[in-house]
Write a protein that holds these residues in place. Structure first.
Motif, PDB file in Angstrom:
ATOM      1  N   ASP A 105       0.902  -1.152   0.119  1.00 33.46           N
ATOM      2  CA  ASP A 105       0.031   0.088   0.102  1.00 33.46           C
ATOM      3  C   ASP A 105       0.936   1.400   0.007  1.00 33.46           C
ATOM      4  OD1 ASP A 105      -1.877   1.981   0.229  1.00 33.46           O
ATOM      5  OD2 ASP A 105      -2.614   1.182   2.014  1.00 33.46           O
ATOM      6  N   PRO A 106       0.785   1.995  -1.173  1.00 36.31           N
ATOM      7  CA  PRO A 106       1.733   3.285  -1.072  1.00 36.31           C
ATOM      8  C   PRO A 106       1.524   4.253  -0.063  1.00 36.31           C
ATOM      9  CG  PRO A 106       0.005   3.093  -2.941  1.00 36.31           C
ATOM     10  CD  PRO A 106       0.105   1.784  -2.379  1.00 36.31           C
ATOM     11  N   ARG A 107       0.127   3.870   0.353  1.00 39.96           N
ATOM     12  CA  ARG A 107      -0.434   5.156   1.429  1.00 39.96           C
ATOM     13  C   ARG A 107       0.157   4.652   3.004  1.00 39.96           C
ATOM     14  NH1 ARG A 107      -6.606   4.015   0.293  1.00 39.96           N
ATOM     15  NH2 ARG A 107      -5.658   2.056   0.365  1.00 39.96           N
ATOM     16  N   HIS A 108       0.854   3.581   3.076  1.00 40.50           N
ATOM     17  CA  HIS A 108       1.554   3.222   4.344  1.00 40.50           C
ATOM     18  C   HIS A 108       2.837   3.973   4.277  1.00 40.50           C
ATOM     19  CE1 HIS A 108       3.721  -0.046   6.893  1.00 40.50           C
ATOM     20  NE2 HIS A 108       3.252   1.159   7.694  1.00 40.50           N
ATOM     21  N   THR A 109       2.972   4.893   4.936  1.00 39.13           N
ATOM     22  CA  THR A 109       4.495   5.750   4.729  1.00 39.13           C
ATOM     23  C   THR A 109       5.184   5.951   6.005  1.00 39.13           C
ATOM     24  OG1 THR A 109       2.927   7.773   5.207  1.00 39.13           O
ATOM     25  CG2 THR A 109       3.160   7.146   2.976  1.00 39.13           C
ATOM     26  N   VAL A 110       4.747   5.224   7.146  1.00 36.72           N
ATOM     27  CA  VAL A 110       5.472   5.727   8.567  1.00 36.72           C
ATOM     28  C   VAL A 110       5.458   4.182   9.178  1.00 36.72           C
ATOM     29  CG1 VAL A 110       4.961   7.979   8.531  1.00 36.72           C
ATOM     30  CG2 VAL A 110       3.323   6.311   9.892  1.00 36.72           C
ATOM     31  N   GLY A 111       6.379   4.193   9.779  1.00 34.42           N
ATOM     32  CA  GLY A 111       6.434   2.857  10.831  1.00 34.42           C
ATOM     33  C   GLY A 111       7.704   2.271  10.443  1.00 34.42           C
ATOM     34  N   CYS A 112       7.977   1.127  11.220  1.00 34.39           N
ATOM     35  CA  CYS A 112       8.949   0.234  10.846  1.00 34.39           C
ATOM     36  C   CYS A 112       8.479  -0.672   9.650  1.00 34.39           C
ATOM     37  CB  CYS A 112       9.245  -0.880  11.774  1.00 34.39           C
ATOM     38  SG  CYS A 112       9.808  -0.127  13.470  1.00 34.39           S
ATOM     39  N   ASP A 113       9.575  -0.997   8.874  1.00 35.69           N
ATOM     40  CA  ASP A 113       9.261  -1.893   7.702  1.00 35.69           C
ATOM     41  C   ASP A 113       8.923  -3.489   8.270  1.00 35.69           C
ATOM     42  OD1 ASP A 113       8.505  -1.918   4.869  1.00 35.69           O
ATOM     43  OD2 ASP A 113      10.274  -0.834   4.268  1.00 35.69           O
TER      44      ASP A 113
END
Length: 271
Positions: A69-77
């Protein structure tokens, strides 16, 4: 518990896979740079396809397990440990094939402070199996453009594994070499081998520019890559990298030891 189950648990516990320290922000930045054909993200690869950022995200979701999801932009991978295990099996199979034919091999790393021991153990095992572990261009000067400007390094080998050292004296207790993504070191090594300093490798093993740089030149290349190293996985998708193992490439050096044992056992190279 099977060896595979134990290793899967270790991958998640040590954050080599599962939720990793590499951030989503760092990965997305690398994907944007790769889509823009920025040399910092290409690390020696000249992509054949028209890789837009959305294409890179989709590929990394398939090959690593990151969010599609390109809208997932923050946090740990996130890295899927099942994909890591499958790639480690393929990695071991390529090592076994090289050992069976006594192939000359070249090993190099841009992460010597974390991964040097991993590659040294591979070099020792392949040498014991009859492979020539090549060391072309020992001591050769390599000028690399960094974010701090042009820096001069020298190519050195530690027990058969190439790395970059600063030409300035290192402080006591400092890192064993420089962190670099550049493909220039492997190009210098391969040029020296081609000029008669030794045989050409039939297999190049490493990370970052060592894998992409060698694969771009037509050498079989296998290696390790993090979620913010899209070039290695694009190289695999385009057929210039044989195996790309998804994992966090910056955890403690000791955490890679179970991976070494697993790979050498599967390749029947345990000593």
């Amino acid at each position: 518990m099977s060896h595979t189950s134990a290793l899967r648990a270790h991958l998640v516990r040590s954050r080599l896979a599962g939720s990793v320290a590499t951030t989503r922000e760092a990965s997305l930045r690398s994907y944007r740079l790769f889509a823009a054909r920025d040399p910092r993200a290409l690390i020696g690869l000249d992509p054949e396809g028209a890789w837009e950022q959305r294409d890179v995200i989709a590929l990394m979701a398939r090959r690593c397990g990151v969010s599609a999801d390109p809208r997932h932009t923050v946090g740990c991978d996130v890295i899927d440990p099942e994909l890591t295990l499958a790639a480690l099996d393929a990695f071991a199979d390529r090592l076994a094939a090289a050992a069976r034919r006594g192939a000359p091999v070249l090993l190099g790393t841009g992460h010597p402070h974390r991964l040097l021991d991993f590659y040294v153990r591979l070099a020792d095992a392949l040498s014991a199996a009859g492979c020539a572990v090549l060391t072309p261009a020992q001591g050769r000067r390599v000028d690399i453009t960094t974010r701090f400007g042009l820096r001069t390094f020298r190519l050195e080998y530690v027990r058969g594994v190439a790395l970059m050292r600063s030409r300035a004296p290192e402080r006591p207790g400092g890192e064993p070499g420089a962190h670099t993504h550049s493909p220039l070191p492997v190009r210098v090594a391969l040029d020296a081998a081609a000029d008669g300093a030794g045989p050409l490798p039939e297999l190049v093993i490493g990370d970052h520019g060592w894998v992409c740089g060698a694969g771009q030149l037509g050498f079989e290349a296998i290696g390790l890559a993090d979620t913010d190293d899209p070039a290695v996985f694009v190289g695999q998708a385009e057929g210039r990298v044989s195996v790309a193992v998804p994992l966090d490439d910056a955890v403690r050096a000791a955490y890679y030891r179970p991976l070494i044992r697993y790979v050498l056992n599967r390749a029947r190279l345990s000593q």
